[in-house]
Scaffold this motif. Structure first.
Motif, PDB file in Angstrom:
ATOM      1  N   ARG A 169       5.001 -14.796 -26.604  1.00 28.90           N
ATOM      2  CA  ARG A 169       5.776 -14.886 -25.369  1.00 28.90           C
ATOM      3  C   ARG A 169       4.874 -15.530 -24.322  1.00 28.90           C
ATOM      4  NH1 ARG A 169       9.533 -10.414 -24.408  1.00 28.90           N
ATOM      5  NH2 ARG A 169       7.771  -9.068 -24.865  1.00 28.90           N
ATOM      6  N   ARG A 220       6.801 -21.133 -19.605  1.00 31.65           N
ATOM      7  CA  ARG A 220       6.992 -22.562 -19.837  1.00 31.65           C
ATOM      8  C   ARG A 220       7.627 -23.176 -18.588  1.00 31.65           C
ATOM      9  NH1 ARG A 220       4.009 -24.387 -24.112  1.00 31.65           N
ATOM     10  NH2 ARG A 220       4.722 -23.575 -26.122  1.00 31.65           N
ATOM     11  N   ALA A 222      11.113 -25.019 -18.885  1.00 28.86           N
ATOM     12  CA  ALA A 222      12.229 -24.078 -19.021  1.00 28.86           C
ATOM     13  C   ALA A 222      12.523 -23.401 -17.680  1.00 28.86           C
ATOM     14  CB  ALA A 222      11.910 -23.036 -20.091  1.00 28.86           C
ATOM     15  N   HIS A 251      15.601 -21.131 -16.605  1.00 36.61           N
ATOM     16  CA  HIS A 251      15.231 -19.958 -17.412  1.00 36.61           C
ATOM     17  C   HIS A 251      14.139 -19.204 -16.665  1.00 36.61           C
ATOM     18  CE1 HIS A 251      15.025 -17.655 -21.143  1.00 36.61           C
ATOM     19  NE2 HIS A 251      13.718 -17.626 -20.969  1.00 36.61           N
ATOM     20  N   LEU A 262       9.241 -17.584 -22.348  1.00 33.37           N
ATOM     21  CA  LEU A 262       9.971 -17.837 -23.591  1.00 33.37           C
ATOM     22  C   LEU A 262       9.338 -17.091 -24.752  1.00 33.37           C
ATOM     23  CD1 LEU A 262      10.733 -21.679 -23.625  1.00 33.37           C
ATOM     24  CD2 LEU A 262      12.204 -19.809 -22.899  1.00 33.37           C
ATOM     25  N   GLU A 303       8.664 -17.488 -28.590  1.00 36.66           N
ATOM     26  CA  GLU A 303       8.562 -18.658 -29.455  1.00 36.66           C
ATOM     27  C   GLU A 303       7.750 -18.347 -30.706  1.00 36.66           C
ATOM     28  OE1 GLU A 303       7.246 -22.314 -27.441  1.00 36.66           O
ATOM     29  OE2 GLU A 303       7.195 -21.121 -25.598  1.00 36.66           O
ATOM     30  N   ILE A 323      15.945 -15.207 -27.343  1.00 42.36           N
ATOM     31  CA  ILE A 323      15.218 -16.314 -27.963  1.00 42.36           C
ATOM     32  C   ILE A 323      16.092 -17.548 -27.825  1.00 42.36           C
ATOM     33  CG2 ILE A 323      14.289 -17.289 -30.099  1.00 42.36           C
ATOM     34  CD1 ILE A 323      13.539 -14.503 -30.981  1.00 42.36           C
ATOM     35  N   ASP A 340      14.507 -20.837 -27.872  1.00 42.57           N
ATOM     36  CA  ASP A 340      13.665 -21.964 -28.277  1.00 42.57           C
ATOM     37  C   ASP A 340      14.120 -22.483 -29.640  1.00 42.57           C
ATOM     38  OD1 ASP A 340      11.152 -23.624 -28.250  1.00 42.57           O
ATOM     39  OD2 ASP A 340      10.744 -22.372 -29.998  1.00 42.57           O
ATOM     40  N   LYS A 346      12.837 -24.525 -32.064  1.00 44.83           N
ATOM     41  CA  LYS A 346      11.975 -24.467 -33.252  1.00 44.83           C
ATOM     42  C   LYS A 346      11.885 -23.046 -33.805  1.00 44.83           C
ATOM     43  CE  LYS A 346       7.656 -24.131 -30.548  1.00 44.83           C
ATOM     44  NZ  LYS A 346       8.315 -24.038 -29.234  1.00 44.83           N
ATOM     45  N   THR A 347      11.894 -22.076 -32.908  1.00 47.67           N
ATOM     46  CA  THR A 347      11.807 -20.675 -33.322  1.00 47.67           C
ATOM     47  C   THR A 347      13.087 -20.247 -34.028  1.00 47.67           C
ATOM     48  OG1 THR A 347      10.386 -20.291 -31.407  1.00 47.67           O
ATOM     49  CG2 THR A 347      11.332 -18.340 -32.483  1.00 47.67           C
TER      50      THR A 347
END
Length: 198
Positions: free
Chosen positions: A65, A68, A71, A76, A80, A82, A174, A176, A178-179
């Motif tokens: 965590r 970012r 974001a 946001h 994040l 991730e 969550i 993100d 890619k995550t």
């Protein structure tokens, strides 16, 4: 015009700081054969790698965590959640992601497995991201993690169940890409046992 779909006419560097922003003017051959002049920008920060460590015995995964700025300025408000990731710099993807796992997570990962290599935002960003998974156990922990303070990193390490992480996607905790991709990959491949871990 050659057989290639485009012919680049000019390239202008708009910014060359943390990353390179370029403006391309090119002729594009449409599918119907006509030529069209287009202008686009590319953002080049190099390529990267991302990893999701998982413990199939306990049904857990390791996430991070962190704050970012892009974001945040996009609405946001919080940090994040991730998967661990980093830029390749001069390393190959596997060397990079092992290093990042030690710095960010505090774990020494051995048997990394490459799962896919994708463009994450091909409309403007040149980066390709190599995705990895790796089995881990509590015995693989060698430090506290937290990232490189000299690079401004302030990273919290999270160990959660796969089901808990999937629930965080459903709840908007969550967000993100890619995550989400790696968590869904683990679920689809059936690599985890059920766990009572939170």
């Amino acid at each position: 015009m050659t057989d290639a779909p485009i012919l680049i006419r000019s390239v202008e560097v708009l910014s060359d700081d943390w990353a390179t922003l370029k403006k391309f003017t090119f002729d594009y051959r449409r599918r119907d054969g006509t030529l069209e002049r287009q202008v686009r920008q590319t953002y080049d920060r190099g390529h990267g790698a991302v990893i999701l460590p998982y413990d199939p015995e306990r049904g857990t995964v390791l996430l991070v965590r962190q704050f970012r700025l892009p974001a945040y300025v996009s609405g946001h408000p919080g940090p994040l959640v991730e998967a661990c990731a980093g830029l390749l710099d001069e390393d190959d993807p596997e060397t990079c992601i092992r290093r990042e796992a030690q710095e960010e997570l505090g774990y020494r990962l051995r048997d990394t497995e490459s799962v896919f290599h994708v463009f994450m935002s091909p409309g403007s960003v040149t980066e390709r991201l190599m995705f990895f998974i790796a089995r881990y156990s509590p015995d693989d922990r060698i430090g506290q993690g937290g990232g490189d303070r000299h690079e401004g990193e302030d990273i919290e390490v999270l160990e959660v169940s796969l089901e808990g992480a999937l629930g965080m996607i459903d709840e908007g905790q969550i967000v993100d890409g890619k995550t989400i991709m790696l968590l869904q990959h683990l679920k689809l491949k059936g690599l985890m046992r059920a766990s009572a871990h939170p």
